[in-house]
Design a protein around this motif. Structure first.
Motif, mmCIF file in Angstrom:
data_model
loop_
_atom_site.group_PDB
_atom_site.id
_atom_site.type_symbol
_atom_site.label_atom_id
_atom_site.label_comp_id
_atom_site.label_asym_id
_atom_site.label_seq_id
_atom_site.Cartn_x
_atom_site.Cartn_y
_atom_site.Cartn_z
ATOM 1 N N ALA A 45 20.390 -13.289 -18.682
ATOM 2 C CA ALA A 45 19.778 -14.475 -18.078
ATOM 3 C C ALA A 45 19.316 -15.446 -19.156
ATOM 4 N N ALA A 46 18.834 -14.917 -20.303
ATOM 5 C CA ALA A 46 18.400 -15.780 -21.407
ATOM 6 C C ALA A 46 19.590 -16.569 -21.958
ATOM 7 N N GLY A 47 20.738 -15.919 -22.044
ATOM 8 C CA GLY A 47 21.946 -16.611 -22.497
ATOM 9 C C GLY A 47 22.353 -17.706 -21.539
ATOM 10 N N ASN A 48 22.153 -17.467 -20.232
ATOM 11 C CA ASN A 48 22.473 -18.481 -19.243
ATOM 12 C C ASN A 48 21.548 -19.678 -19.381
ATOM 13 N N LEU A 49 20.270 -19.427 -19.659
ATOM 14 C CA LEU A 49 19.319 -20.522 -19.870
ATOM 15 C C LEU A 49 19.739 -21.355 -21.077
ATOM 16 N N LEU A 50 20.132 -20.688 -22.148
ATOM 17 C CA LEU A 50 20.608 -21.405 -23.331
ATOM 18 C C LEU A 50 21.872 -22.198 -23.004
ATOM 19 N N ALA A 51 22.765 -21.606 -22.230
ATOM 20 C CA ALA A 51 23.997 -22.300 -21.837
ATOM 21 C C ALA A 51 23.680 -23.565 -21.046
ATOM 22 N N ASP A 52 22.720 -23.466 -20.121
ATOM 23 C CA ASP A 52 22.324 -24.644 -19.345
ATOM 24 C C ASP A 52 21.717 -25.714 -20.251
ATOM 25 N N ARG A 53 20.924 -25.298 -21.214
ATOM 26 C CA ARG A 53 20.322 -26.262 -22.141
ATOM 27 C C ARG A 53 21.383 -26.918 -23.016
ATOM 28 N N LEU A 54 22.377 -26.159 -23.424
ATOM 29 C CA LEU A 54 23.470 -26.746 -24.211
ATOM 30 C C LEU A 54 24.258 -27.758 -23.382
ATOM 31 N N THR A 55 24.459 -27.463 -22.105
ATOM 32 C CA THR A 55 25.148 -28.410 -21.219
ATOM 33 C C THR A 55 24.338 -29.690 -21.083
ATOM 34 N N LEU A 56 23.032 -29.552 -20.888
ATOM 35 C CA LEU A 56 22.173 -30.738 -20.777
ATOM 36 C C LEU A 56 22.133 -31.519 -22.087
ATOM 37 N N ALA A 57 22.132 -30.824 -23.222
ATOM 38 C CA ALA A 57 22.165 -31.504 -24.517
ATOM 39 C C ALA A 57 23.463 -32.278 -24.678
ATOM 40 N N TYR A 58 24.577 -31.701 -24.219
ATOM 41 C CA TYR A 58 25.891 -32.352 -24.268
ATOM 42 C C TYR A 58 25.855 -33.666 -23.476
ATOM 43 N N VAL A 59 25.348 -33.591 -22.259
ATOM 44 C CA VAL A 59 25.278 -34.782 -21.400
ATOM 45 C C VAL A 59 24.314 -35.815 -21.979
ATOM 46 N N ALA A 60 23.156 -35.371 -22.442
ATOM 47 C CA ALA A 60 22.163 -36.283 -23.007
ATOM 48 C C ALA A 60 22.687 -36.973 -24.262
ATOM 49 N N PHE A 61 23.442 -36.241 -25.073
ATOM 50 C CA PHE A 61 23.999 -36.828 -26.293
ATOM 51 C C PHE A 61 24.920 -37.999 -25.956
ATOM 52 N N PHE A 62 25.832 -37.786 -25.003
ATOM 53 C CA PHE A 62 26.753 -38.869 -24.656
ATOM 54 C C PHE A 62 26.052 -39.995 -23.901
ATOM 55 N N ALA A 63 24.982 -39.691 -23.177
ATOM 56 C CA ALA A 63 24.195 -40.746 -22.540
ATOM 57 C C ALA A 63 23.538 -41.626 -23.596
ATOM 58 N N CYS A 64 23.055 -41.009 -24.658
ATOM 59 C CA CYS A 64 22.457 -41.758 -25.761
ATOM 60 C C CYS A 64 23.509 -42.638 -26.437
ATOM 61 N N CYS A 65 24.680 -42.087 -26.669
ATOM 62 C CA CYS A 65 25.766 -42.877 -27.278
ATOM 63 C C CYS A 65 26.157 -44.047 -26.381
ATOM 64 N N ALA A 66 26.198 -43.814 -25.075
ATOM 65 C CA ALA A 66 26.543 -44.888 -24.140
ATOM 66 C C ALA A 66 25.474 -45.981 -24.165
ATOM 67 N N GLY A 67 24.206 -45.593 -24.211
ATOM 68 C CA GLY A 67 23.129 -46.575 -24.287
ATOM 69 C C GLY A 67 23.223 -47.419 -25.540
ATOM 70 N N ASP A 68 23.563 -46.786 -26.651
ATOM 71 C CA ASP A 68 23.727 -47.507 -27.910
ATOM 72 C C ASP A 68 24.883 -48.501 -27.819
ATOM 73 N N THR A 69 25.969 -48.078 -27.195
ATOM 74 C CA THR A 69 27.128 -48.974 -27.040
ATOM 75 C C THR A 69 26.768 -50.160 -26.156
ATOM 76 N N TRP A 70 26.099 -49.909 -25.039
ATOM 77 C CA TRP A 70 25.694 -51.003 -24.155
ATOM 78 C C TRP A 70 24.772 -51.972 -24.886
ATOM 79 N N ALA A 71 23.831 -51.431 -25.649
ATOM 80 C CA ALA A 71 22.898 -52.285 -26.386
ATOM 81 C C ALA A 71 23.639 -53.141 -27.405
ATOM 82 N N SER A 72 24.598 -52.553 -28.093
ATOM 83 C CA SER A 72 25.353 -53.290 -29.114
ATOM 84 C C SER A 72 26.224 -54.370 -28.494
#
Length: 110
Positions: A45-72
């Motif tokens: 279950a701990a590995g699953n929690l880490l997996a979910d956090r990695l998925t959220l980090a993946y999505v958040a990373f590209f959301a940040c990149c998209a925000g930077d592109t829109w701002a630019s």
């Protein structure tokens, strides 16, 4: 844009995806949908929690990149000159690295 920017805008997310898939062995699916398979072949279950956090980090990373592109891309349309983020009293030409404008900030927040 050069290879450095492509690397900067993908390396962290690719790392998150690789760790999730190959190190944790979590199958694709919605968040919280399965257990990670450990090295001994046991579910974790701990590995699953880490997996979910990695998925959220993946999505958040590209959301940040998209925000930077829109701002630019939309920030250069501002009628006022941008200001340097580290020295807000200094006006800089549009397109300067570190320059921010109200239009760009609004676009990145959207």
């Amino acid at each position: 844009r050069g290879w450095q920017q492509v690397l900067a805008c993908s390396a962290i997310a690719v790392g998150c995806a690789v760790v999730r898939k190959f190190a944790l062995g979590v199958p694709d699916g919605p968040l919280g949908s399965g257990f990670a398979i450990g090295a001994a072949g046991t579910a974790s279950a701990a590995g699953n929690l880490l997996a979910d956090r990695l998925t959220l980090a993946y999505v958040a990373f590209f959301a940040c990149c998209a925000g930077d592109t829109w701002a630019s891309e939309l920030g250069i349309l501002a009628k006022s000159h941008p200001r340097l983020i580290v020295r807000p009293w200094k006006v800089v030409p549009p397109g300067t690295n570190g320059g921010i404008s109200g239009v760009g900030l609004g676009a990145s927040a959207a």
